[in-house]
Write a protein that holds these residues in place. Structure first.
Motif, mmCIF file in Angstrom:
data_model
loop_
_atom_site.group_PDB
_atom_site.id
_atom_site.type_symbol
_atom_site.label_atom_id
_atom_site.label_comp_id
_atom_site.label_asym_id
_atom_site.label_seq_id
_atom_site.Cartn_x
_atom_site.Cartn_y
_atom_site.Cartn_z
ATOM 1 N N UNK A 183 27.200 31.791 34.361
ATOM 2 C CA UNK A 183 28.658 31.631 34.386
ATOM 3 C C UNK A 183 29.343 32.994 34.300
ATOM 4 N N UNK A 184 30.480 33.124 34.992
ATOM 5 C CA UNK A 184 31.293 34.335 34.881
ATOM 6 C C UNK A 184 32.736 33.989 35.213
ATOM 7 N N UNK A 185 33.644 34.909 34.892
ATOM 8 C CA UNK A 185 35.059 34.707 35.174
ATOM 9 C C UNK A 185 35.466 35.483 36.420
ATOM 10 N N UNK A 186 36.387 34.901 37.172
ATOM 11 C CA UNK A 186 36.961 35.589 38.311
ATOM 12 C C UNK A 186 38.479 35.541 38.170
ATOM 13 N N UNK A 187 39.085 36.719 38.153
ATOM 14 C CA UNK A 187 40.541 36.824 38.075
ATOM 15 C C UNK A 187 41.089 37.029 39.480
ATOM 16 N N UNK A 189 39.702 32.077 36.601
ATOM 17 C CA UNK A 189 38.870 30.891 36.776
ATOM 18 C C UNK A 189 37.460 31.151 36.262
ATOM 19 N N UNK A 190 36.788 30.093 35.866
ATOM 20 C CA UNK A 190 35.393 30.178 35.447
ATOM 21 C C UNK A 190 34.515 29.679 36.587
ATOM 22 N N UNK A 191 33.596 30.528 37.007
ATOM 23 C CA UNK A 191 32.634 30.156 38.050
ATOM 24 C C UNK A 191 31.380 29.644 37.350
ATOM 25 N N UNK A 226 27.650 27.127 41.308
ATOM 26 C CA UNK A 226 28.884 26.897 42.065
ATOM 27 C C UNK A 226 29.340 28.235 42.632
ATOM 28 N N UNK A 227 29.733 28.271 43.887
ATOM 29 C CA UNK A 227 30.132 29.535 44.502
ATOM 30 C C UNK A 227 31.543 29.935 44.091
ATOM 31 N N UNK A 228 31.836 31.215 44.241
ATOM 32 C CA UNK A 228 33.202 31.700 44.021
ATOM 33 C C UNK A 228 34.148 31.004 44.993
ATOM 34 N N UNK A 229 33.714 30.860 46.236
ATOM 35 C CA UNK A 229 34.549 30.206 47.244
ATOM 36 C C UNK A 229 34.944 28.797 46.818
ATOM 37 N N UNK A 254 28.686 33.322 48.991
ATOM 38 C CA UNK A 254 27.320 33.379 48.460
ATOM 39 C C UNK A 254 27.149 34.383 47.327
ATOM 40 N N UNK A 255 27.938 35.442 47.318
ATOM 41 C CA UNK A 255 27.741 36.504 46.326
ATOM 42 C C UNK A 255 28.360 36.125 44.984
ATOM 43 N N UNK A 256 27.814 36.744 43.916
ATOM 44 C CA UNK A 256 28.244 36.394 42.572
ATOM 45 C C UNK A 256 28.617 37.664 41.810
ATOM 46 N N UNK A 257 28.404 37.693 40.512
ATOM 47 C CA UNK A 257 28.853 38.804 39.670
ATOM 48 C C UNK A 257 27.697 39.367 38.860
#
Length: 311
Positions: free
Chosen positions: A225-229, A237-239, A243-246, A299-302
């Motif tokens: 899990x990670x956050x995306x601002x 948001x929490x990814x 689950x993809x960022x998209x 497809x890419x993550x953090x």
């Protein structure tokens, strides 16, 4: 960035090889189409949840028409079957683009390698290389001579083009092309995954440019899990794992362009304002990935716990 989108008319539909259709598209009102450079592709919207990317393989100087070529894939996901069976001359089709992640960089020498339908982005590159006065050769392989598109067009280049059907000459002789690559020579390759992998193994670092139609096998990474601002939307948001960022962004009601969801087309490329992406795409070069300036959010993550994106 505003992306051109319009309904174009199928001006011409012709058989380019066994199983390959060439389509010429024009604007219904005769308007000029956006300029493009060799290596560019367009998104073709064939129906709900049916969108595909095809390389432009015509003349970039002709702003009245775009040409693409579509290989019939019996085991595909329906896009090529739709083009071959349902699109006819005079029909309209929605397109977006062009986009280019396979640009022809200036160089005094080129070695081009194409496999099957991978000839499509290479074809306008040859004309550009010729016009620039560069030295170049093309090694072009396919299952059979009849299955290889545009061989008649390539005939004008004489012995700089080597046509090598597998049923006549076996697998492509990559050693003859890549055994000695002089400094300043760029290698451009497009085709099936095994061909690209073989070329990557033999090609000097920094010389190779490839375009993949299928995602490259990626090493395993962290799926935590990670956050995306989202900077412009003012959302954090929490990814979730798996689950993809998209999908996370779309579930929050933020509109974003996307297409393949496999990391091969580049449609969902997004600017990264902060954080380190875990790149899993097959589009960006190693240098572009290491810069961390953009990412393919399908497809890419953090690498870490937080990303800030320009969305």
């Amino acid at each position: 960035m505003t992306v051109y989108e319009a309904e174009l008319v199928v001006d011409r539909k012709e058989l380019a090889a066994d199983g390959v259709l060439a389509l010429t598209l024009r604007h219904p009102l005769g308007e000029q189409l956006p300029a493009w450079e060799p290596g560019a592709h367009i998104d073709v919207v064939l129906g709900p949840e049916l969108e595909r990317q095809y390389s432009l393989c015509g003349d970039p100087a002709d702003r009245t028409r775009w040409r693409i070529a579509v290989l019939r894939e019996p085991d595909g996901r329906g896009g090529s079957a739709h083009v071959h069976e349902q699109l006819g001359q005079g029909d309209k089709v929605r397109v977006r683009g062009p986009r280019n992640h396979f640009r022809l960089e200036p160089a005094p020498r080129y070695r081009f390698i194409a496999g099957g339908i991978g000839i499509t982005p290479i074809l306008p590159m040859l004309a550009a290389a010729e016009a620039s006065g560069a030295q170049w050769t093309l090694l072009y392989g396919g299952r059979t001579r009849r299955s290889m598109a545009f061989t008649e067009e390539l005939g004008r280049y004489g012995d700089r083009v080597m046509i090598a059907p597998q049923d006549e000459s076996g697998l492509l002789d990559l050693a003859s092309v890549l055994g000695e690559v002089p400094d300043g020579t760029l290698v451009y390759c497009c085709g099936p995954g095994p061909l690209l992998d073989a070329v990557e193994e033999r090609c000097p670092a920094g010389a190779l440019h490839v375009e993949r139609f299928q995602p490259k096998e990626q090493p395993g990474g962290e799926d935590g899990e990670f956050e995306v601002e989202l900077d412009r939307s003012g959302l954090t948001l929490t990814v979730a794992p798996g689950v993809s960022v998209l999908d996370t962004v779309r579930a929050a009601g933020v509109e974003v362009l996307y297409s393949c969801t496999e990391g091969t087309c580049g449609t969902c490329e997004t600017d990264v304002l902060d954080g380190t992406p875990d790149h899993r795409d097959s589009v960006l070069t190693r240098e572009e990935q290491e810069s961390g300036e953009t990412m393919m959010i399908c497809v890419s993550r953090c690498r870490g716990k937080r990303l800030v994106l320009d969305l």
